[in-house]
Write a protein that holds these residues in place. Structure first.
Motif, PDB file in Angstrom:
ATOM      1  N   ILE A  29    -107.155 -40.322  -9.931  1.00  0.00           N
ATOM      2  CA  ILE A  29    -106.797 -38.976  -9.476  1.00  0.00           C
ATOM      3  C   ILE A  29    -105.394 -38.533  -9.894  1.00  0.00           C
ATOM      4  O   ILE A  29    -104.927 -37.488  -9.453  1.00  0.00           O
ATOM      5  CB  ILE A  29    -106.939 -38.856  -7.942  1.00  0.00           C
ATOM      6  CG1 ILE A  29    -105.982 -39.811  -7.204  1.00  0.00           C
ATOM      7  CG2 ILE A  29    -108.371 -39.113  -7.515  1.00  0.00           C
ATOM      8  CD1 ILE A  29    -105.931 -39.536  -5.722  1.00  0.00           C
ATOM      9  N   ALA A  30    -104.747 -39.318 -10.766  1.00  0.00           N
ATOM     10  CA  ALA A  30    -103.369 -39.001 -11.146  1.00  0.00           C
ATOM     11  C   ALA A  30    -103.248 -37.615 -11.781  1.00  0.00           C
ATOM     12  O   ALA A  30    -102.318 -36.870 -11.486  1.00  0.00           O
ATOM     13  CB  ALA A  30    -102.830 -40.060 -12.092  1.00  0.00           C
ATOM     14  N   LYS A  31    -104.199 -37.250 -12.632  1.00  0.00           N
ATOM     15  CA  LYS A  31    -104.128 -35.959 -13.314  1.00  0.00           C
ATOM     16  C   LYS A  31    -104.237 -34.804 -12.322  1.00  0.00           C
ATOM     17  O   LYS A  31    -103.557 -33.790 -12.452  1.00  0.00           O
ATOM     18  CB  LYS A  31    -105.238 -35.865 -14.361  1.00  0.00           C
ATOM     19  CG  LYS A  31    -104.791 -36.341 -15.721  1.00  0.00           C
ATOM     20  CD  LYS A  31    -105.811 -36.016 -16.793  1.00  0.00           C
ATOM     21  CE  LYS A  31    -105.326 -36.532 -18.137  1.00  0.00           C
ATOM     22  NZ  LYS A  31    -106.376 -36.453 -19.165  1.00  0.00           N
ATOM     23  N   ASP A  32    -105.101 -34.977 -11.330  1.00  0.00           N
ATOM     24  CA  ASP A  32    -105.255 -33.936 -10.308  1.00  0.00           C
ATOM     25  C   ASP A  32    -103.988 -33.770  -9.484  1.00  0.00           C
ATOM     26  O   ASP A  32    -103.699 -32.684  -8.985  1.00  0.00           O
ATOM     27  CB  ASP A  32    -106.427 -34.274  -9.382  1.00  0.00           C
ATOM     28  CG  ASP A  32    -107.728 -34.452 -10.155  1.00  0.00           C
ATOM     29  OD1 ASP A  32    -107.852 -33.828 -11.229  1.00  0.00           O
ATOM     30  OD2 ASP A  32    -108.594 -35.211  -9.690  1.00  0.00           O
ATOM     31  N   LEU A  33    -103.237 -34.876  -9.328  1.00  0.00           N
ATOM     32  CA  LEU A  33    -102.006 -34.822  -8.555  1.00  0.00           C
ATOM     33  C   LEU A  33    -100.863 -34.209  -9.354  1.00  0.00           C
ATOM     34  O   LEU A  33     -99.816 -33.891  -8.809  1.00  0.00           O
ATOM     35  CB  LEU A  33    -101.606 -36.229  -8.091  1.00  0.00           C
ATOM     36  CG  LEU A  33    -102.544 -36.932  -7.108  1.00  0.00           C
ATOM     37  CD1 LEU A  33    -102.113 -38.377  -6.922  1.00  0.00           C
ATOM     38  CD2 LEU A  33    -102.571 -36.219  -5.779  1.00  0.00           C
ATOM     39  N   GLY A  34    -101.041 -34.079 -10.653  1.00  0.00           N
ATOM     40  CA  GLY A  34    -100.018 -33.469 -11.484  1.00  0.00           C
ATOM     41  C   GLY A  34     -99.210 -34.446 -12.308  1.00  0.00           C
ATOM     42  O   GLY A  34     -98.190 -34.082 -12.878  1.00  0.00           O
TER      43      GLY A  34
END
Ligand SMILES: [Zn+2]
Length: 79
Positions: free
Chosen positions: A66-71
């Motif tokens: 989920i790193a990409k979703d977190l920015g």
């Protein structure tokens, strides 16, 4: 028994109320004041490879997902 919760065992003991009482008395996990078992992943409950930085409270596997979703952006990896 998993690290996430010992209450998962209740499924089998639901019918046997006396055994459930006995189980609660003797097999409940110890209340911890410190240690790595207190730092669990907020998403999946893993205790290993915990990331507490920036208040993430995730394991490395969940962070990767989920790193990409977190920015977060991957700085550099190959071309
Ligand atoms: Zn996780």
């Amino acid at each position: 028994m998993t690290t996430s919760s010992h209450t998962k065992m209740f499924k089998q003991l639901k019918v046997k109320s006396f055994k459930l009482k006995k189980f609660l008395k003797h097999n409940a996990p110890k209340e911890r004041s410190c240690g790595k078992n207190l730092r669990k992943c907020a998403r999946c409950g893993r205790t290993g490879a915990h990331i507490n930085k920036y208040g993430l409270k995730l394991c490395r596997q969940c962070f990767r997902e989920i790193a990409k979703d977190l920015g977060f952006k991957q700085f550099s990896w190959g071309g």
